[in-house]
Design a protein around this motif. Structure first.
Motif, short mmCIF file in Angstrom:
data_model
loop_
_atom_site.label_atom_id
_atom_site.label_comp_id
_atom_site.label_asym_id
_atom_site.label_seq_id
_atom_site.Cartn_x
_atom_site.Cartn_y
_atom_site.Cartn_z
N SER A 57 6.51 1.81 -7.98
CA SER A 57 7.09 0.97 -6.94
C SER A 57 6.19 -0.22 -6.60
O SER A 57 4.99 -0.22 -6.88
N ARG A 58 6.80 -1.20 -5.96
CA ARG A 58 6.07 -2.40 -5.53
C ARG A 58 5.01 -2.06 -4.48
O ARG A 58 4.05 -2.80 -4.31
N PHE A 59 5.18 -0.93 -3.76
CA PHE A 59 4.20 -0.53 -2.76
C PHE A 59 2.85 -0.22 -3.41
O PHE A 59 1.80 -0.34 -2.76
N GLU A 60 2.88 0.17 -4.66
CA GLU A 60 1.64 0.41 -5.41
C GLU A 60 1.21 -0.83 -6.20
O GLU A 60 0.02 -1.12 -6.32
N LYS A 61 2.19 -1.57 -6.73
CA LYS A 61 1.86 -2.70 -7.59
C LYS A 61 1.31 -3.89 -6.82
O LYS A 61 0.32 -4.51 -7.24
N ILE A 62 1.94 -4.25 -5.72
CA ILE A 62 1.55 -5.48 -5.03
C ILE A 62 0.10 -5.42 -4.52
O ILE A 62 -0.65 -6.39 -4.71
N PRO A 63 -0.35 -4.33 -3.88
CA PRO A 63 -1.78 -4.29 -3.51
C PRO A 63 -2.71 -4.44 -4.72
O PRO A 63 -3.74 -5.12 -4.64
N MET A 64 -2.33 -3.83 -5.84
CA MET A 64 -3.14 -3.93 -7.05
C MET A 64 -3.17 -5.37 -7.56
O MET A 64 -4.23 -5.91 -7.89
N TYR A 65 -2.00 -6.01 -7.61
CA TYR A 65 -1.92 -7.37 -8.13
C TYR A 65 -2.64 -8.35 -7.21
O TYR A 65 -3.24 -9.34 -7.68
N GLY A 70 -7.52 -11.91 -6.56
CA GLY A 70 -8.60 -12.23 -5.64
C GLY A 70 -8.20 -12.35 -4.19
O GLY A 70 -8.90 -12.99 -3.40
N ILE A 71 -7.08 -11.74 -3.81
CA ILE A 71 -6.62 -11.77 -2.42
C ILE A 71 -6.84 -10.38 -1.81
O ILE A 71 -6.44 -9.37 -2.39
N GLN A 72 -7.48 -10.35 -0.64
CA GLN A 72 -7.75 -9.08 0.03
C GLN A 72 -6.44 -8.42 0.46
O GLN A 72 -5.68 -9.01 1.25
N PRO A 73 -6.13 -7.22 -0.02
CA PRO A 73 -4.84 -6.59 0.29
C PRO A 73 -4.84 -5.85 1.63
O PRO A 73 -4.77 -4.63 1.70
#
Length: 213
Positions: A57-65, A70-73
């Protein structure tokens, strides 16, 4: 795999993107458009990861990406990017092409079979998508994120007292295959040319659902 063998299963789990709707590219483009300032190498890395692990899911992918670019999640930043992503994809997924033959296959479901969706799309969003497609009533249950696919499969098997060998998952990614393997059910791959896993998978696979009725 023939429709005769599919008819033997009492329960069929369905992934959504890439199995019911040809919408994987919609989400690939959306992920890449979230990071217009990322380097080509990072964008390539994001694309490869998303295609190989389509069921995550995007809930896992977006923090990783976010970390990759280089953006603090932080929770606030993740929430902003999740909102942007949802705005980009919902209508495009609804209007994306059906996987050939699948709409007819779904709507001619035998009464003795149960169909269940297991997808990495958020729960509320997948339910919103199914209504205008007029297929929401076909499925006994719809499981979206944050529910893990293996959890959804195990819950359904126990709730309906259906044996593992009477069950199959139709998916298009390594994530789907792993969910089937972890829960001890059969797996059928909907083959695409955009995933290395799909290209090299040697088990049962189909390109579409044409001729399966």
């Amino acid at each position: 795999m023939s429709i005769k063998s599919l008819q033997e299963y009492k329960l069929i789990f369905w992934d959504f993107d890439g199995v019911i709707k040809d919408s994987v590219d919609v989400k690939t483009d959306a992920y890449l458009s979230l990071f217009p300032n990322a380097s080509k190498d990072v964008l390539k890395r994001i694309k490869i990861h998303h295609l190989e692990y389509g069921g995550i899911s995007r809930f896992e992918k977006i923090p990783m990406y976010l970390e990759w670019v280089g953006i603090q999640p932080t929770d606030q930043v993740i929430g902003q990017y999740l909102g942007q992503f949802a705005n980009l994809v919902v209508q495009k997924v609804i209007s994306s092409p059906w996987v050939p033959g699948v709409e007819q296959f779904l709507k001619q479901k035998p009464v003795y079979q149960k169909f269940v969706i297991v997808t990495g799309t958020p729960q509320e969003e997948i339910q919103e998508i199914l209504i205008p497609l007029q297929i929401n009533q076909i499925f006994e249950h719809v499981f979206g994120a944050p529910t893990q696919k293996s959890e959804a499969i195990n819950w359904t098997l126990q709730n309906y007292n259906i044996k593992n060998e009477e069950t199959i998952l139709i998916g298009d990614s390594k994530t789907d295959w792993l969910a089937a393997k972890q829960t001890g059910i059969q797996f059928l791959l909907r083959e695409t040319k955009i995933s290395d896993f799909s290209i090299h998978y040697s088990g049962n696979k189909i390109k579409d659902f044409i001729g399966l009725l």
